[in-house]
Design a protein around this motif. Structure first.
Motif, PDB file in Angstrom:
ATOM      1  N   LEU A  50      -3.622 -13.400 -14.779  1.00  0.00           N
ATOM      2  CA  LEU A  50      -2.294 -13.806 -14.331  1.00  0.00           C
ATOM      3  C   LEU A  50      -1.285 -13.907 -15.461  1.00  0.00           C
ATOM      4  CD1 LEU A  50      -3.174 -16.450 -11.591  1.00  0.00           C
ATOM      5  CD2 LEU A  50      -2.721 -14.003 -11.340  1.00  0.00           C
ATOM      6  N   ASP A  51      -1.740 -13.953 -16.701  1.00  0.00           N
ATOM      7  CA  ASP A  51      -0.820 -14.033 -17.833  1.00  0.00           C
ATOM      8  C   ASP A  51      -0.634 -12.684 -18.530  1.00  0.00           C
ATOM      9  OD1 ASP A  51      -3.373 -13.876 -18.868  1.00  0.00           O
ATOM     10  OD2 ASP A  51      -3.109 -15.498 -20.312  1.00  0.00           O
ATOM     11  N   ASP A  52      -1.121 -11.601 -17.915  1.00  0.00           N
ATOM     12  CA  ASP A  52      -1.004 -10.265 -18.503  1.00  0.00           C
ATOM     13  C   ASP A  52       0.336  -9.640 -18.114  1.00  0.00           C
ATOM     14  OD1 ASP A  52      -1.141  -7.619 -19.290  1.00  0.00           O
ATOM     15  OD2 ASP A  52      -3.062  -7.217 -18.324  1.00  0.00           O
ATOM     16  N   PRO A  53       1.270  -9.499 -19.070  1.00  0.00           N
ATOM     17  CA  PRO A  53       2.581  -8.937 -18.737  1.00  0.00           C
ATOM     18  C   PRO A  53       2.545  -7.455 -18.357  1.00  0.00           C
ATOM     19  CG  PRO A  53       2.390  -9.252 -21.097  1.00  0.00           C
ATOM     20  CD  PRO A  53       1.153  -9.857 -20.475  1.00  0.00           C
ATOM     21  N   ASN A  54       1.436  -6.782 -18.629  1.00  0.00           N
ATOM     22  CA  ASN A  54       1.281  -5.394 -18.202  1.00  0.00           C
ATOM     23  C   ASN A  54       0.882  -5.300 -16.733  1.00  0.00           C
ATOM     24  OD1 ASN A  54       1.847  -4.091 -20.743  1.00  0.00           O
ATOM     25  ND2 ASN A  54      -0.113  -4.921 -21.428  1.00  0.00           N
ATOM     26  N   LEU A  55       0.390  -6.396 -16.170  1.00  0.00           N
ATOM     27  CA  LEU A  55      -0.034  -6.435 -14.774  1.00  0.00           C
ATOM     28  C   LEU A  55       1.001  -7.128 -13.891  1.00  0.00           C
ATOM     29  CD1 LEU A  55      -2.207  -6.026 -12.563  1.00  0.00           C
ATOM     30  CD2 LEU A  55      -3.156  -8.237 -13.253  1.00  0.00           C
ATOM     31  N   ILE A  56       1.544  -8.258 -14.370  1.00  0.00           N
ATOM     32  CA  ILE A  56       2.419  -9.087 -13.531  1.00  0.00           C
ATOM     33  C   ILE A  56       3.721  -9.410 -14.258  1.00  0.00           C
ATOM     34  CG2 ILE A  56       2.669 -11.280 -12.304  1.00  0.00           C
ATOM     35  CD1 ILE A  56      -0.355 -11.407 -12.102  1.00  0.00           C
ATOM     36  N   GLU A  57       4.814  -9.210 -13.548  1.00  0.00           N
ATOM     37  CA  GLU A  57       6.113  -9.674 -14.032  1.00  0.00           C
ATOM     38  C   GLU A  57       6.459 -10.934 -13.253  1.00  0.00           C
ATOM     39  OE1 GLU A  57      10.822  -8.460 -13.907  1.00  0.00           O
ATOM     40  OE2 GLU A  57       9.336  -6.882 -13.630  1.00  0.00           O
ATOM     41  N   TRP A  58       6.533 -12.054 -13.937  1.00  0.00           N
ATOM     42  CA  TRP A  58       6.885 -13.330 -13.336  1.00  0.00           C
ATOM     43  C   TRP A  58       8.380 -13.527 -13.490  1.00  0.00           C
ATOM     44  CZ3 TRP A  58       3.392 -16.396 -10.802  1.00  0.00           C
ATOM     45  CH2 TRP A  58       2.047 -16.110 -10.982  1.00  0.00           C
ATOM     46  N   ARG A  59       9.089 -13.598 -12.388  1.00  0.00           N
ATOM     47  CA  ARG A  59      10.537 -13.810 -12.420  1.00  0.00           C
ATOM     48  C   ARG A  59      10.834 -15.260 -12.048  1.00  0.00           C
ATOM     49  NH1 ARG A  59      12.568  -8.291  -9.347  1.00  0.00           N
ATOM     50  NH2 ARG A  59      11.700  -6.848 -10.894  1.00  0.00           N
ATOM     51  N   GLY A  60      11.734 -15.877 -12.788  1.00  0.00           N
ATOM     52  CA  GLY A  60      12.109 -17.251 -12.485  1.00  0.00           C
ATOM     53  C   GLY A  60      11.076 -18.267 -12.913  1.00  0.00           C
TER      54      GLY A  60
END
Length: 69
Positions: A50-60
């Motif tokens: 869940l903290d992999d920026p290549n997999l997930i972009e967390w907005r807000g």
């Protein structure tokens, strides 16, 4: 390159829309919900970071932000 998973900012109820390649997967209310959606689209527990920026972009806010405005 844009990550394949986008988790949108929390709404007023604290839910966050989760998208995979522009396909709506559902609303998550906690980290475990996001992981469940990713398993549903075929990722294994070993692939879900869940903290992999290549997999997930967390907005807000990142994976610990679940309160809406």
């Amino acid at each position: 390159m844009t990550p394949p998973i986008v988790v949108h900012p929390p709404d007023a109820d604290g839910g966050r829309r989760v998208m995979a390649h522009a396909e709506f997967l559902g609303r998550a209310f906690r980290r475990e919900d996001v992981a469940a959606f990713l398993r549903h689209v075929g990722l294994s527990d070993d692939e879900i970071q869940l903290d992999d920026p290549n997999l997930i972009e967390w907005r807000g806010g990142g994976p610990d932000v679940w309160h809406g405005g």
